[in-house]
Write a protein that holds these residues in place. Structure first.
Motif, PDB file in Angstrom:
ATOM      1  N   PRO A 336       0.817  -1.229   0.000  1.00 14.45           N
ATOM      2  CA  PRO A 336       0.000   0.000   0.000  1.00 14.45           C
ATOM      3  C   PRO A 336       0.845   1.271   0.000  1.00 14.45           C
ATOM      4  CG  PRO A 336      -0.827  -1.579   1.615  1.00 14.45           C
ATOM      5  CD  PRO A 336       0.501  -2.097   1.150  1.00 14.45           C
ATOM      6  N   ILE A 337       2.003   1.228   0.671  1.00 17.21           N
ATOM      7  CA  ILE A 337       2.888   2.389   0.681  1.00 17.21           C
ATOM      8  C   ILE A 337       3.412   2.655  -0.728  1.00 17.21           C
ATOM      9  CG2 ILE A 337       5.032   3.359   1.590  1.00 17.21           C
ATOM     10  CD1 ILE A 337       2.727   3.084   3.642  1.00 17.21           C
ATOM     11  N   ALA A 338       3.856   1.605  -1.410  1.00 17.74           N
ATOM     12  CA  ALA A 338       4.378   1.765  -2.776  1.00 17.74           C
ATOM     13  C   ALA A 338       3.300   2.325  -3.700  1.00 17.74           C
ATOM     14  CB  ALA A 338       4.897   0.426  -3.292  1.00 17.74           C
ATOM     15  N   ALA A 339       2.076   1.838  -3.550  1.00 19.22           N
ATOM     16  CA  ALA A 339       0.981   2.331  -4.390  1.00 19.22           C
ATOM     17  C   ALA A 339       0.720   3.806  -4.129  1.00 19.22           C
ATOM     18  CB  ALA A 339      -0.286   1.513  -4.130  1.00 19.22           C
ATOM     19  N   HIS A 340       0.763   4.199  -2.861  1.00 15.37           N
ATOM     20  CA  HIS A 340       0.554   5.609  -2.510  1.00 15.37           C
ATOM     21  C   HIS A 340       1.660   6.488  -3.092  1.00 15.37           C
ATOM     22  CE1 HIS A 340      -0.397   9.176  -0.176  1.00 15.37           C
ATOM     23  NE2 HIS A 340       0.851   9.202   0.277  1.00 15.37           N
ATOM     24  N   VAL A 341       2.903   6.041  -2.966  1.00 17.87           N
ATOM     25  CA  VAL A 341       4.030   6.823  -3.464  1.00 17.87           C
ATOM     26  C   VAL A 341       3.958   6.964  -4.980  1.00 17.87           C
ATOM     27  CG1 VAL A 341       6.544   6.864  -3.720  1.00 17.87           C
ATOM     28  CG2 VAL A 341       5.523   6.315  -1.508  1.00 17.87           C
ATOM     29  N   LEU A 342       3.525   5.913  -5.652  1.00 15.87           N
ATOM     30  CA  LEU A 342       3.359   6.010  -7.105  1.00 15.87           C
ATOM     31  C   LEU A 342       2.400   7.147  -7.452  1.00 15.87           C
ATOM     32  CD1 LEU A 342       3.093   2.287  -8.265  1.00 15.87           C
ATOM     33  CD2 LEU A 342       4.882   3.901  -8.856  1.00 15.87           C
ATOM     34  N   GLY A 343       1.320   7.251  -6.693  1.00 16.61           N
ATOM     35  CA  GLY A 343       0.360   8.316  -6.941  1.00 16.61           C
ATOM     36  C   GLY A 343       0.933   9.695  -6.668  1.00 16.61           C
ATOM     37  N   VAL A 344       1.686   9.825  -5.563  1.00 13.73           N
ATOM     38  CA  VAL A 344       2.309  11.100  -5.209  1.00 13.73           C
ATOM     39  C   VAL A 344       3.275  11.540  -6.300  1.00 13.73           C
ATOM     40  CG1 VAL A 344       3.939  12.208  -3.612  1.00 13.73           C
ATOM     41  CG2 VAL A 344       2.031  10.857  -2.723  1.00 13.73           C
ATOM     42  N   ASN A 345       4.146  10.635  -6.710  1.00 12.26           N
ATOM     43  CA  ASN A 345       5.153  10.997  -7.707  1.00 12.26           C
ATOM     44  C   ASN A 345       4.535  11.325  -9.059  1.00 12.26           C
ATOM     45  OD1 ASN A 345       7.115  10.641  -5.819  1.00 12.26           O
ATOM     46  ND2 ASN A 345       7.977   8.786  -6.692  1.00 12.26           N
ATOM     47  N   SER A 346       3.526  10.578  -9.439  1.00 11.05           N
ATOM     48  CA  SER A 346       2.869  10.864 -10.716  1.00 11.05           C
ATOM     49  C   SER A 346       2.186  12.228 -10.678  1.00 11.05           C
ATOM     50  CB  SER A 346       1.859   9.765 -11.050  1.00 11.05           C
ATOM     51  OG  SER A 346       2.530   8.531 -11.293  1.00 11.05           O
ATOM     52  N   ALA A 347       1.578  12.559  -9.523  1.00 10.41           N
ATOM     53  CA  ALA A 347       0.937  13.868  -9.390  1.00 10.41           C
ATOM     54  C   ALA A 347       1.960  14.994  -9.497  1.00 10.41           C
ATOM     55  CB  ALA A 347       0.190  13.944  -8.057  1.00 10.41           C
ATOM     56  N   LEU A 348       3.108  14.833  -8.844  1.00  6.24           N
ATOM     57  CA  LEU A 348       4.155  15.844  -8.916  1.00  6.24           C
ATOM     58  C   LEU A 348       4.734  15.939 -10.328  1.00  6.24           C
ATOM     59  CD1 LEU A 348       5.972  15.169  -5.531  1.00  6.24           C
ATOM     60  CD2 LEU A 348       4.713  17.240  -6.151  1.00  6.24           C
ATOM     61  N   HIS A 349       4.855  14.790 -10.985  1.00  2.00           N
ATOM     62  CA  HIS A 349       5.361  14.789 -12.364  1.00  2.00           C
ATOM     63  C   HIS A 349       4.456  15.634 -13.256  1.00  2.00           C
ATOM     64  CE1 HIS A 349       7.535  12.955 -15.797  1.00  2.00           C
ATOM     65  NE2 HIS A 349       6.368  13.084 -16.409  1.00  2.00           N
ATOM     66  N   HIS A 350       3.145  15.470 -13.109  1.00  2.03           N
ATOM     67  CA  HIS A 350       2.210  16.201 -13.964  1.00  2.03           C
ATOM     68  C   HIS A 350       2.102  17.673 -13.557  1.00  2.03           C
ATOM     69  CE1 HIS A 350       1.049  12.692 -16.228  1.00  2.03           C
ATOM     70  NE2 HIS A 350       0.674  12.042 -15.139  1.00  2.03           N
ATOM     71  N   LEU A 351       2.382  17.993 -12.277  1.00  2.00           N
ATOM     72  CA  LEU A 351       2.369  19.395 -11.853  1.00  2.00           C
ATOM     73  C   LEU A 351       3.485  20.185 -12.533  1.00  2.00           C
ATOM     74  CD1 LEU A 351       1.587  19.178  -8.034  1.00  2.00           C
ATOM     75  CD2 LEU A 351       0.279  20.453  -9.741  1.00  2.00           C
ATOM     76  N   ASN A 352       4.649  19.508 -12.730  1.00  2.00           N
ATOM     77  CA  ASN A 352       5.742  20.109 -13.508  1.00  2.00           C
ATOM     78  C   ASN A 352       6.146  21.487 -12.969  1.00  2.00           C
ATOM     79  OD1 ASN A 352       7.656  20.071 -15.516  1.00  2.00           O
ATOM     80  ND2 ASN A 352       6.267  20.826 -17.117  1.00  2.00           N
ATOM     81  N   PHE A 353       6.468  21.523 -11.650  1.00  2.00           N
ATOM     82  CA  PHE A 353       6.932  22.747 -10.973  1.00  2.00           C
ATOM     83  C   PHE A 353       5.830  23.763 -10.681  1.00  2.00           C
ATOM     84  CE2 PHE A 353      11.202  21.363 -12.051  1.00  2.00           C
ATOM     85  CZ  PHE A 353      11.928  21.774 -10.952  1.00  2.00           C
ATOM     86  N   ARG A 354       4.590  23.442 -10.978  1.00  2.00           N
ATOM     87  CA  ARG A 354       3.503  24.343 -10.596  1.00  2.00           C
ATOM     88  C   ARG A 354       3.084  24.039  -9.158  1.00  2.00           C
ATOM     89  NH1 ARG A 354       2.022  22.586 -15.691  1.00  2.00           N
ATOM     90  NH2 ARG A 354       0.514  21.121 -14.791  1.00  2.00           N
ATOM     91  N   THR A 355       2.715  25.054  -8.399  1.00  2.00           N
ATOM     92  CA  THR A 355       2.281  24.874  -7.019  1.00  2.00           C
ATOM     93  C   THR A 355       0.938  24.151  -6.994  1.00  2.00           C
ATOM     94  OG1 THR A 355       3.426  26.868  -6.316  1.00  2.00           O
ATOM     95  CG2 THR A 355       1.690  26.041  -4.858  1.00  2.00           C
ATOM     96  N   PRO A 356       0.799  23.103  -6.175  1.00  2.00           N
ATOM     97  CA  PRO A 356      -0.478  22.372  -6.124  1.00  2.00           C
ATOM     98  C   PRO A 356      -1.605  23.264  -5.613  1.00  2.00           C
ATOM     99  CG  PRO A 356       1.291  21.141  -5.041  1.00  2.00           C
ATOM    100  CD  PRO A 356       1.813  22.515  -5.282  1.00  2.00           C
TER     101      PRO A 356
END
Length: 480
Positions: A336-356
């Protein structure tokens, strides 16, 4: 008989240190001729720093690293912004407290992290067989025959820490589902750079458009920088210094920065994938062999180290005679931790330096990792407080001024007794200390807290019998 670890990166070496300090025989093999030479995974999260505190390498990590730098954005020669990671994510700056001794991301190139873990493993009596490749395995109920380029090895267990293209995972036949960013590649490497001013992550653009950026990170411990650039799949340059120089000029519009002494270069495709199981019999996966991430957020190396930290004490317990169900908890807790981290990293990847957007900021310190819903969490209080079984055990001070992390450090369990008269005896391998209520431990008098060897709370109870039964789960049946 031994435990074979495939891969001498941060995951494999952390696991090796965990086993070696418990006296468990292990053999590390790696197909490379030596340690990884590049800076690749360079940011240590606060939780990973706590792991390295326990392993006895934190002082060297801190001495050879530096605080995470600010991100300096350029449009040509003009500095557009100069922001730290908290400003980019829209969070409060990290601050040291009694409960959190290592609050910020720490910058240290991966080659140095690997080197320090390797030296620690050698100090513990271990060795690494470089130039030895795992090619497959056969297993039965009693052992694993690990096939390598140097011949077969008879092992009690095999742990694949051999990266995203893991031979061990492929030999297990497990799925590796997820997402591949087909249209882009990431160019990364280490180089010297003349003409930079200030210690920063220098993010160069021609006109302020960060989608066409070229980043140069100043690295501690020398005058090398790490460069990072995303390129379209159809526009991948040659992996040469000349091509990297050309890409910098093209994206920055500048010719006053001179790159030289290319030390290491690589091109990789961004993936967000996870194995559909982390264990098959006596063969297990950890780190990138089990899950791969976008580099956004810097969670890959950290999650991998914590896989090994979670697995090491459990594998040692089962090696010593504890029930196999202890080892089953590794997948139950870490998947479950790995699955959560995958989601976090993918979200940051798509943000592309924009503030959430407000309220959506992903946590990257990993201090909130919890196993509350896992099979090893026992909390029988009628009214649980903020701290629950499964949570990270905070640092703090005992009445005599001793740090809790100093009490936790080592391969043992710890029982913290909060105003419990007459400390109970919980048998060998358990350190028992009286503790006082604090901000991190909102507990009633008479409470016992069992802290696992990996620094997570295993049980919270008012009953010594419950704590004793919990600890007995990790001992050979004859010891109960």
């Amino acid at each position: 008989m031994t435990i074979v670890i495939a891969g001498a990166g941060p995951t494999g070496l952390t696991l090796a240190c965990e086993l070696a300090r418990r006296g468990v025989p292990c053999r590390v093999v790696d197909k490379a001729p030596g340690l990884f030479p590049g800076s690749r995974g360079k940011g240590l999260s606060p939780r990973t720093q706590e792991v390295f505190d326990d392993l006895g390498v934190i002082n060297s990590m801190l001495a050879d690293g530096a605080p995470f730098p600010k991100f300096r954005m350029y449009a040509g020669h003009e500095i557009v912004s100069d922001r730290d990671i908290s400003e980019i994510l829209g969070t409060e700056p990290a601050r040291r407290t009694r409960e959190v001794p290592y609050p910020g991301i720490w910058l240290i190139p991966q080659w140095r992290t690997d080197q320090l873990l390797y030296e620690r493993f050698l100090d513990l009596g271990g060795t690494v067989d470089f130039g030895v490749e795992v090619t497959g395995f056969d297993q039965d109920g009693d052992q694993v025959t690990v096939h390598t380029s140097a011949g077969p090895i008879e092992a009690g267990y095999l742990v694949g820490c051999d990266g995203g293209r893991s031979t061990v995972r492929k030999s297990m036949g497990v799925g590796f589902a997820g997402e591949t960013f087909e249209a882009e590649r990431t160019l990364i490497g280490d180089v010297r750079a003349d003409g930079l001013s200030g210690t920063r992550c220098h993010v160069f653009t021609r006109d302020g458009d960060i989608t066409g950026r070229f980043s140069l990170w100043n690295l501690p411990g020398g005058d090398y920088c790490q460069f990072v650039a995303t390129v379209q799949a159809e526009e991948v340059p040659e992996l040469t210094l000349a091509a990297v120089r050309g890409l910098l000029r093209e994206r920055s519009g500048r010719d006053d920065i001179h790159l030289h002494d290319l030390r290491w270069i690589s091109l990789y495709q961004v993936n967000a994938r996870m194995a559909d199981r982390f264990r098959t019999g006596r063969v297990l996966l950890a780190g990138d062999a089990a899950h791969v991430h976008s580099s956004a957020g810097g969670q890959g190396l950290n999650t991998s180290v914590q896989d090994a930290y979670n697995l090491g004490w459990k594998l040692a317990a089962v090696w010593g005679g504890a029930p196999e169900e202890v080892l089953d908890s590794y997948e139950a807790e870490r998947m479950p931790i790995a699955a959560h981290v995958l989601g976090v990293n993918s979200a940051l990847h798509h943000l592309n330096f924009r503030t959430p957007p407000p309220g959506t900021t992903p946590a990257i310190d990993q201090l909130d990792i919890t196993y509350r819903d896992g099979p090893l969490a026992v909390d029988d209080r009628r009214e649980p407080g903020r701290l629950r079984a499964g949570d990270r055990a905070p640092d703090g001070l005992l009445d005599d001024g001793t740090r809790l992390f100093d009490v936790f450090r080592g391969p043992h369990f710890t029982v913290l007794a909060f105003a419990v008269p007459g400390l109970p005896d919980f048998g060998p391998g358990v350190r028992v200390r009286q503790a006082a209520k604090s901000d991190g431990y909102d507990l009633d008098d008479g409470t016992l807290v069992v802290v696992r060897p990996d620094g997570h709370v295993g049980a919270i109870t008012h009953q010594p019998e419950t704590a004793r039964a919990y600890l007995d789960r990790f001992r050979p049946p004859t010891a109960t």
